[in-house]
Design a protein around this motif. Structure first.
Motif, PDB file in Angstrom:
ATOM      1  N   UNK A  59     -14.806  -6.988   3.017  1.00  0.00           N
ATOM      2  CA  UNK A  59     -13.750  -5.993   3.190  1.00  0.00           C
ATOM      3  C   UNK A  59     -12.463  -6.484   2.543  1.00  0.00           C
ATOM      4  N   UNK A  60     -12.206  -7.779   2.690  1.00  0.00           N
ATOM      5  CA  UNK A  60     -10.974  -8.347   2.151  1.00  0.00           C
ATOM      6  C   UNK A  60     -10.942  -8.218   0.632  1.00  0.00           C
ATOM      7  N   UNK A  61     -12.068  -8.556  -0.023  1.00  0.00           N
ATOM      8  CA  UNK A  61     -12.043  -8.492  -1.481  1.00  0.00           C
ATOM      9  C   UNK A  61     -11.953  -7.045  -1.938  1.00  0.00           C
ATOM     10  N   UNK A  62     -12.568  -6.140  -1.202  1.00  0.00           N
ATOM     11  CA  UNK A  62     -12.446  -4.718  -1.548  1.00  0.00           C
ATOM     12  C   UNK A  62     -10.997  -4.267  -1.452  1.00  0.00           C
ATOM     13  N   UNK A  63     -10.310  -4.760  -0.415  1.00  0.00           N
ATOM     14  CA  UNK A  63      -8.906  -4.392  -0.226  1.00  0.00           C
ATOM     15  C   UNK A  63      -8.076  -4.866  -1.418  1.00  0.00           C
ATOM     16  N   UNK A  64      -8.309  -6.117  -1.856  1.00  0.00           N
ATOM     17  CA  UNK A  64      -7.531  -6.661  -2.962  1.00  0.00           C
ATOM     18  C   UNK A  64      -7.789  -5.921  -4.257  1.00  0.00           C
ATOM     19  N   UNK A  65      -9.080  -5.799  -4.574  1.00  0.00           N
ATOM     20  CA  UNK A  65      -9.417  -5.197  -5.870  1.00  0.00           C
ATOM     21  C   UNK A  65      -9.035  -3.725  -5.898  1.00  0.00           C
ATOM     22  N   UNK A  66      -9.471  -2.982  -4.885  1.00  0.00           N
ATOM     23  CA  UNK A  66      -9.226  -1.544  -4.893  1.00  0.00           C
ATOM     24  C   UNK A  66      -7.750  -1.235  -4.721  1.00  0.00           C
ATOM     25  N   UNK A  67      -7.042  -2.041  -3.936  1.00  0.00           N
ATOM     26  CA  UNK A  67      -5.612  -1.831  -3.719  1.00  0.00           C
ATOM     27  C   UNK A  67      -4.855  -1.955  -5.032  1.00  0.00           C
ATOM     28  N   UNK A  68      -5.125  -3.043  -5.770  1.00  0.00           N
ATOM     29  CA  UNK A  68      -4.420  -3.258  -7.041  1.00  0.00           C
ATOM     30  C   UNK A  68      -4.774  -2.164  -8.044  1.00  0.00           C
ATOM     31  N   UNK A  69      -6.056  -1.842  -8.089  1.00  0.00           N
ATOM     32  CA  UNK A  69      -6.472  -0.830  -9.057  1.00  0.00           C
ATOM     33  C   UNK A  69      -5.831   0.517  -8.709  1.00  0.00           C
ATOM     34  N   UNK A  70      -5.656   0.799  -7.430  1.00  0.00           N
ATOM     35  CA  UNK A  70      -5.020   2.051  -7.026  1.00  0.00           C
ATOM     36  C   UNK A  70      -3.593   2.115  -7.548  1.00  0.00           C
ATOM     37  N   UNK A  71      -2.879   0.993  -7.410  1.00  0.00           N
ATOM     38  CA  UNK A  71      -1.491   0.949  -7.871  1.00  0.00           C
ATOM     39  C   UNK A  71      -1.433   1.221  -9.379  1.00  0.00           C
ATOM     40  N   UNK A  72      -2.330   0.556 -10.112  1.00  0.00           N
ATOM     41  CA  UNK A  72      -2.380   0.749 -11.561  1.00  0.00           C
ATOM     42  C   UNK A  72      -2.634   2.199 -11.916  1.00  0.00           C
ATOM     43  N   UNK A  73      -3.600   2.774 -11.236  1.00  0.00           N
ATOM     44  CA  UNK A  73      -3.965   4.157 -11.546  1.00  0.00           C
ATOM     45  C   UNK A  73      -2.814   5.117 -11.270  1.00  0.00           C
ATOM     46  N   UNK A  74      -2.045   4.825 -10.199  1.00  0.00           N
ATOM     47  CA  UNK A  74      -0.888   5.679  -9.901  1.00  0.00           C
ATOM     48  C   UNK A  74       0.119   5.596 -11.036  1.00  0.00           C
ATOM     49  N   UNK A  75       0.363   4.360 -11.508  1.00  0.00           N
ATOM     50  CA  UNK A  75       1.353   4.182 -12.573  1.00  0.00           C
ATOM     51  C   UNK A  75       0.900   4.866 -13.856  1.00  0.00           C
ATOM     52  N   UNK A  76      -0.390   4.703 -14.153  1.00  0.00           N
ATOM     53  CA  UNK A  76      -0.930   5.323 -15.365  1.00  0.00           C
ATOM     54  C   UNK A  76      -0.784   6.852 -15.268  1.00  0.00           C
TER      55      UNK A  76
END
Ligand code: ADP
Length: 669
Positions: A30-47
């Protein structure tokens, strides 16, 4: 106890270990999912935002807008602006405030038009000679070279007709101004589209003719508020008040589109241009069409402005084009839909938190759990941070609780099971011990029982053999004792043999139809002497007329002898035997009762068990094997009969045997 506790301990330790290992693995996932998906979400919002930004900051669209003389349709997400390279605002274009009303004479026109116009104005305004004025305005109209010149002349005509009370003509001219010269400005900078209707409405009050009503005025008012005319703010607010006083509307609470544009223009002048000017000197200023972003605080509102340089190729001129974003709209139109998709994709929960710890997605105070990831926007530097929450943790916690409960219950269950096992084991051991004790007692009793009659037989036998001159009475007595003791012996041995047959499952019954009263009476008769000798009174009620039933003669005799012998053994003070054989509807009841010492109630259920002898009453009569009633019960059940016992200590005991009659009848059929 150790054998019991050790496996238990093992079970508990293994359960807890497995449980915590599983917890840990799931938690890591769960922790690694939080890190990876969280960061990718931020990127996608910016894009997503950058894509929207480049769509809005589109050069082609802006160059077209430069040519058009209108306001862009209201856009909630962004207001756009264009300035030239000297920061002159070209869009949105409202008219700057002009100087006060200028007479034609003071304007720079050099022509016949000007000549006639100034004559007309003097006729109208100074000499009040309206017919001359009309002529001169008419001539001016013919000489006009621009739309504004013509409109000014027409306005003069309309005014002069009005002054000379030629309402119909005046109305005609004002209508012409309104319809044909709506966008043309008068000398005060007001478009005729706004001013002419007011005149028409006023004239309408002077003449019975219906000229211009409230409804039409309201329509013009709305158009003005929607920015149909790009006028100066002072004109706008002057005419707005004018209209409102006439149509009695006071709708100042909401900002109209035109007012919004006016405010936006002020914002551009007040904040954007100074900021661009200040920035443009620094190296971080992106030139050549690259986008720059600045945050501007205006009162309570915070704005993001994206802007860039635009070069219009054929004009070879530099412009600044830009957007003032509406941050709320960015949240509702870009971020929220994107995050909804991302939540579905990743299973994470997202909050958009501002400096006041408010979640802007719901407008509630943000409750951020410990295990979450707070990500500040890095490329766009929005004034918020994205908080990614792993709801799996909460589920993990609640799952853990459920699992803990299950494991706990399991362990408790195992403990109960183990305790139960131990209990059953101990009970069996104690039963086994009891039964062994009973058996030892049995052997002791039986040997004693066998020894007594044998020694008596031997003693009397020897006496009779050796002493020749014995009296007849003594000889008879000796023989009687020998007979009685041999009977006792054979009864005893019969019982033991019967019992061993029962134990081995070899006891057989020879069922034959017969008369029960006969056998009861015969057996009682053969014991009658015995009873009487012991001092018993006998009460008998034997119904001679009872139906035939199936029974094993020897077994029934055995039943009776056992019950009789117990009655003798366990009667002390009152010696009474009651024997009843009664026929009632469908059943025969056989009853053997005494007035003896009785049986304590708590031991009643045990008396039919093998070797069992009532402890408290054993002293009364030591002789006995504890087999009699076991044999009785077995025989009764083999016949399909039933035996019950009722007893009161000190008062006596009643054994009742019920014998169903259908039994026999059915078998005969
Ligand atoms: P026993 O050989 O000891 O008589 P039984 O199986 O016939 O063995 O009886 C079991 C026990 O039941 C007796 O030892 C006695 O304690 C009790 N019992 C049986 N019949 C009577 C009775 N009529 N009155 C009092 N106690 C009796």
């Amino acid at each position: 106890m150790a054998a019991f506790m050790l496996p238990l301990l093992f079970v508990v330790v293994v359960s807890i270990d497995t449980f915590s290992k599983r917890q840990k693995t799931t938690r890591n996932l769960l922790e690694s999912n939080l890190w990876l998906s969280g960061r990718s979400a931020l990127n996608q919002l910016e894009v997503q935002f950058i894509e929207q930004e480049s769509k809005e900051l589109n050069d082609k669209y802006f160059s077209e807008l430069l040519k058009a003389n209108c306001l862009k349709q209201n856009d909630t997400i962004a207001d756009i602006f264009i300035t030239d390279q000297n920061f002159q605002v070209l869009y949105p274009k409202t008219t700057e405030d002009k100087n006060s009303y200028l007479l034609t004479t003071n304007r720079g026109w050099k022509s016949d038009y000007k000549e006639y116009m100034s004559r007309a104005e003097t006729d109208e305004l100074t000499n009040r000679n309206f017919s001359n004025a009309l002529k001169n305005y008419q001539t001016s109209r013919g000489l006009a070279q621009t739309a504004q010149q013509e409109a000014l002349a027409i306005e003069g005509l309309a005014r002069s007709h009005l002054a000379s009370q030629n309402y119909r003509q005046s109305i005609q001219y004002y209508k012409l101004l309104k319809n044909k010269y709506g966008q043309t400005e008068n000398l005060g900078g007001t478009p005729y589209g706004i001013s002419a209707p007011l005149q028409l409405f006023a004239i309408g009050k002077l003449t019975p003719e219906k000229v211009f009503g409230q409804d039409s005025l309201l329509f013009i008012y709305q158009m003005m508020k929607d920015g149909h005319w790009l006028i100066s703010s002072s004109s706008y607010f002057f005419f707005k008040a004018e209209y409102e006083s006439i149509i009695k509307i006071n709708n100042l609470s909401t900002e109209s589109k035109f007012e919004r544009t006016l405010h936006f223009e002020q914002f551009i002048h007040g904040f954007v241009i100074p900021a661009i000017k200040e920035r443009s000197g620094f190296s971080e200023f992106n030139k050549n069409g690259e986008t720059n972003r600045i945050y501007i605080q205006d009162g309570d509102g915070q704005y993001l402005v994206s802007f860039k340089e635009m070069l219009v190729p054929n004009e070879n001129k530099l412009y600044y084009i830009g957007i003032r974003w509406n941050l709320d709209a960015i949240i509702t139109k870009i971020i929220t839909p994107k995050l909804t998709g991302l939540t579905e994709e990743t299973g994470l929960k997202f909050l958009l938190v501002n400096g006041n710890n408010k979640n802007l997605l719901t407008n509630e105070d943000a409750r951020i759990p410990e295990e979450s990831l707070s990500l500040p926007f890095s490329n766009i530097s929005f004034p918020w941070s994205l908080v990614a929450i792993q709801p799996g943790y909460e589920k993990l916690e609640s799952d853990a609780k459920v699992q803990m409960i299950i494991y706990g219950l399991l362990v408790v269950f195992i403990i109960i099971l183990m305790f139960f096992g131990v209990f059953v084991l101990l009970r069996d051991i104690s039963r086994e011990t009891d039964s062994m004790l009973l058996q030892t007692e049995f052997v002791h009793n039986v040997s004693h029982e066998l020894k007594t009659p044998l020694s008596l037989i031997r003693l009397y036998g020897e006496t009779l053999l050796l002493k020749e001159n014995l009296s007849e009475t003594v000889r008879k007595e000796g023989l009687q004792i020998i007979t009685k003791e041999s009977e006792r012996l054979s009864f005893m041995i019969n019982n033991i043999l019967d019992f061993s047959k029962i134990e081995m499952g070899r006891k057989e019954f020879d069922m034959k139809p017969g008369n029960l009263s006969e056998i009861v009476l015969n057996t009682l008769d053969s014991y009658r002497y015995h009873f009487i000798k012991k001092g018993f009174t006998i009460e008998e009620e034997i119904d001679p007329d009872i139906p035939m039933v199936l029974f094993d003669k020897n077994a029934v005799e055995g039943i009776l002898i056992n019950l009789f012998s117990n009655a003798i053994k366990f009667s002390t003070d009152t010696k009474k035997l009651v024997v009843k054989l009664i026929y009632m509807t469908n059943v025969i009841c056989l009853e053997v009762a005494d007035k003896g010492i009785g049986i304590p109630p708590d031991e009643l259920p045990d008396i039919f068990k093998r070797f069992y002898r009532v402890k408290s009453t054993a002293d009364y009569n030591a002789s006995g094997s504890g087999l009699g009633l076991t044999i009785v019960k077995h025989a009764i059940e083999a016949h399909g009969w039933n035996i019950e016992v009722k007893s009161t200590p000190g008062q006596g005991t009643v054994f009742s045997i019920t014998i169903p009659i259908e039994n026999y009848k059915e078998e005969l059929i």
